[in-house]
Structure formats: structure tokens, C-alpha cells
Design a protein around this motif. Sequence first.
Motif, PDB file in Angstrom:
ATOM      1  N   CYS A   1      54.753  73.182  48.894  1.00  0.00           N
ATOM      2  CA  CYS A   1      56.072  72.584  49.110  1.00  0.00           C
ATOM      3  C   CYS A   1      56.188  71.344  48.229  1.00  0.00           C
ATOM      4  O   CYS A   1      55.390  70.416  48.322  1.00  0.00           O
ATOM      5  N   SER A   2      57.179  71.308  47.378  1.00  0.00           N
ATOM      6  CA  SER A   2      57.350  70.185  46.461  1.00  0.00           C
ATOM      7  C   SER A   2      57.990  68.994  47.168  1.00  0.00           C
ATOM      8  O   SER A   2      58.656  69.134  48.200  1.00  0.00           O
TER       9      SER A   2
ATOM     10  N   SER B   1      56.604  78.618  49.177  1.00  0.00           N
ATOM     11  CA  SER B   1      57.613  77.606  49.446  1.00  0.00           C
ATOM     12  C   SER B   1      59.003  78.249  49.422  1.00  0.00           C
ATOM     13  O   SER B   1      59.224  79.186  48.630  1.00  0.00           O
TER      14      SER B   1
ATOM     15  N   THR C   1      60.439  67.365  46.006  1.00  0.00           N
ATOM     16  CA  THR C   1      61.885  67.544  45.852  1.00  0.00           C
ATOM     17  C   THR C   1      62.450  68.394  46.980  1.00  0.00           C
ATOM     18  O   THR C   1      63.481  68.055  47.582  1.00  0.00           O
TER      19      THR C   1
ATOM     20  N   ASN D   1      63.887  74.925  41.552  1.00  0.00           N
ATOM     21  CA  ASN D   1      63.682  74.186  42.785  1.00  0.00           C
ATOM     22  C   ASN D   1      64.667  73.025  42.918  1.00  0.00           C
ATOM     23  O   ASN D   1      65.223  72.773  43.985  1.00  0.00           O
TER      24      ASN D   1
END
Length: 607
Positions: free
Chosen positions: A320-321, A353, A323, A282
Motif C-alpha cells: 500500500c503506497s 493494493s 499516496t 495510483n
Amino acid sequence: MRHARADAARAKAMPASPAAALARIALAALLLAGGAAALWPGPTHARALAVTVDPALEADAWTDRLVIAYRTAETTPMRRTLLSAANRTQQHLQRFGLQALDSHSTAQGAQVLHLNRWARAAELRQVAAAMVAADPNIAYAEPDLLMQPQSVPNDPMYGQQWHYFEATAGLNLPAAWDLSTGSGVTIAVVDTGVRPHADLVGNLLAGYDFVANKTTAADGDGRDADATDPGDGCGTAAASWHGTHVAGTLAAVANNNLGVAGVAHGARLLPVRVMGCGGGYNSDIASGIVWAAGGSVSGVAAAASKARVVNLSLGSSGSCSATMQSALDQARSLGATVVAAAGNNSGATAKYSPANCRNLIVVTALSREGKRASYANFGAEVDVAAPGGDMATGSANGVLSTSNTGMLTVGSDSYRVEQGTSMATPHVAGVAALMLARNPALTPDEVEVLIKSSTRKIPGACTSCGTGLVDAAAAVNAVFLAGSAPTLVTEVEPNNSHAQAQLLSSFPAKVKGSINANGDLDTYRISVPAKGTVKARLIGNAESDYNLAFRNTKSVVLATSVRAKGLTDELSWTNSASTAADLFVRVSRASGGVGDSGGRYTLEVTR
């Protein structure tokens, strides 16, 4: 559909009063010069030519010509008939703010009037209907629609790219290519890297490899300036050449008598390698997104060409992160439109994501039959659908693009069919590039809202598939409301009431505004000439629902548009009075963001 000569036609100024008089005399003279041949021979032919018009088919048609066929009037002296016809014609045109500059005859004896400005076919249909209703000497009148060659590349495999041109689930690309090929726009392919395929290399820029883990990088090192795909196979698992396939759909070179064509074949490809053996982290993907959009990444030289479009044909399960969301927000703020795949899990997009992140266009996939592909994800996060193929019914029903013959190591250039939301996504990213090439001033919000608002109905079953099937021609045509670049206007507060309304006086106008607070009402004043028509389009931001209304001086609502979040609102109003009238255009908030960032909108007005 606009023609290249439109710019020259727009440059012609509307005649002032003396010139208008000369134009009327000239038109009458032209009609007289045509003699009896300039008149329609009789009502029998008019009845034979009766047609049914579908307004939807002419929604994006433009022209600067009007065809009028007159009947003979044998009981009236010819000269009087001709002069009377010319005068009546000019009167009808003036009611709609039009003027006939010159005229010529068709082979059938009808008159073709060259007008002082370009207009939508729908507007000229109204002019024609008014003429026919008011003048029994007119057999028929109609817009002189502009036909154009439907751009078709000479690439030998183009005929197998059904996803571009078929009526059922195709992208309607040939008509879009008449207006734009993506020239001048850079598209980032954030993926496994890209091979220097013979059908890509002409559009391929120098990119960057963001895969930091040497173990999974598959090229023997970590980050470097070589974004070439060495193959992402692991152990006995074959390499996918995924980035190369996606790149071909985005911008394979066209008209080179080789292989396939890309959606935006005039654009440049910026390869950003973020995935190796087993996928990509990611954090590496986020860095690649920011770098591609023109942001800085520590230890990495800036991209030579800033991407206006970023393609993410990738994903994983999970929320959803921070980052990823931060990277998407930054890319958006830098002016990049990010397009992402919904995922291939036959499930809810909310679980995957980056499709469940904000500030991107999420794409699901349709089969060749025009229904949601069996593998494609769906849900409220999906914005639009595009052809992704479904090879359960045969390999010919997949998406054909560039590839490589290698299994575990690099082989030779090839082409193959694939299926997936990964294949649907570059179709939409390519359309975004076509739009930006035609109007580089478009913001990511405007690109997203216009794409979503110009889709066509999905022919098959597809629940929770966004606003519809992306239509490339409609999206490219939607770039300009009036067919030309507008005058840019900055909103000036306070403008909450009629007394404080901001005057718009130069058209077409494009206002950059924002809803500053929940109760903010932005009001604009326009003077509409007698018999004149004003049109307005409100492009909100993707996360908000703003409404558009027309009001008169007594604050009576004349027209209103309240479409859903993320869609354009459009209105049209004609001043039927014999004198000019003030019209107030009001932008209000139904839901969504406020402030300079979250509350931004674009208001376009033409008169």
C-alpha cells in the motif's frame, strides 16, 4: 422486520397511571364483548398447534401485537373467567414494560392484543412463555409476526441475478429492499468510466475523468469533466467496459421493465474515470477517491454530489503506497465508506493494493455454490465475502450486469456475465448505500462494523474470507438497535468509575465516545425499572477490540461480551427485582487505538 407503520406506533406514548387503568378496563371489556367466541374452544386444538420455533429465524423480526388463545373454563362463570384472564394478561405485560391498548379476535377465536410499543419477536416470546407458564387458562401465546411483501423488481433479467436472492450464496436482497433502496445516497464508481447505458442513465450523475496521461487515456485528451468510458482496449485487446458492469451491480435502474436491477437501485452513481488503456496510475486513482468523497483536487471543480460510498474494483501487486493510504484516510475522514476488491490472484491479499491498505472494507468472492471462487484472494486483510461468480461451471454462474457490445470501439448497450472480486465488491458497496439511506448519520466505522457483524456463515470452503457472507437484510436491519432513531449523547469525561458514571436517561440512546488511553474505562449508569430489560450494543472502530460489560452497584459483573476486533458487542439484562435498580455499563479496551480518532466507538442503549 419493521413495517412503515412503526413510526406511528412509536409515537404513541405509554399511558400514565389513569390511562393504564382505563386500558385494563377497555381490554376486559373487549374480551367480554367477544363472549364465548373470544375463548379458545379447548385444549385439543392447542396441542394440534404446537410448533418448534427457531430463534435465529426471528432475529430481526419486530411487532407490536401479541396473540393469546384462552381455553374455556366451563366450571367457572364466564364473566369471572374473562375478567380474570384480562387482569392476568395485563399483569404479565406490565412485568415487561408493556401495555395492551386494544384487542380484536381472530377467525379462530384467539385475542390479538395491540401493544403500546414495538418489540423484538424474541422479547415477546419471553412474555408469551411467562404467560403460558403462569396461567393454565392460556392454550398458547405468541408474537403476531409482521409479514411483508418481498420486494422483487420487474426487470426481465432479474431472474438471472441469482447473486441477489439465492439462499446458498445470494445477498438476501429482497428482504432488504422492503426497508431501503439506497435513495438519497451517492455511490462513486472509481473505474474505467461508465457508459450512458439505458439501464443506468436514470441514476447517472456527471462525474470526472482523472486519467492524466493522454497516451493511455483512449479518449484523446487528459483530465476533463467527461467520465464516459470510451473503451480501455489496447491494440487488439478488447475493451472491458468494466466500470459499466460494476455500475450496473451497484445501481442499475429497477422496475423499468428493462434488463437488470442494481443492489442499491434508488442510489445515484458518480462515475470517476481513473483507468484507460493498460489500467490506471495510483496517483490518478488516489485523486479520484478524494474528489469523489468531497475533497478538493487542484484544478478540478468540486463534485456536484458527495459520495457516501466509494467502490474500488481494482488493484495491483505491491504494498500500500503512501499516496493511496493518504487518499483512503482522507475519504474516511470526509465520511465516505470505501469498499475494495481483494484481488483475483488465488493468493494472499497482503500482496495486493489497495486491499492491503487501511480504512476500507475488503471483499473476496464466492461462487454460486457458496465457496471461495477459484480465482479469489484470501487473507487476514479480507473483511467479508460476497457473490462474485465462478464461470468454470458455466456462464450462468457468473454475475450478470450492464455492458457494451463494442470490441475496440463503442458499440451498443448490452448485458453480460462476468466473474471476479470486482463483481463481488459492488454487492457490498450497494449494501452500504442501503444502510446509509435508512440512517444517513452512520459513520464509515459503523457501516463497516455492522456489515461485518451481520454476515451469515459461508456454506462452502472459504478459509480467511473475513467474517462471512454479507447479508443485505441483516445489515439493513442492524442500522438501528431499537428499530428507531436514538437520542444522541456525547461522552463526558471523567467517567472511569461508578462514582463518576455518566447518567443515561433518554432511550434509545446513542453515545459517541472514545477510549482516551490504554487504561481508560468508560462507565455509564442506567436506572432499570422493576422487571425491565436493558439492551446495549457497542460498535467499536474497525481497527480496535473493545469489550462491553454490565455491572451492578457492588461492581459484580452481570454480563460481558468480548467479541473480536471489528465486531459489535451486544448484551441484554432483565431486572428481576420488584424495584428499580441501577445498572452500570462499562466500555473497556482489549487492543487497538486510543484517542479521539483511533479510540472512537459508539454505544447504543435501549430500555
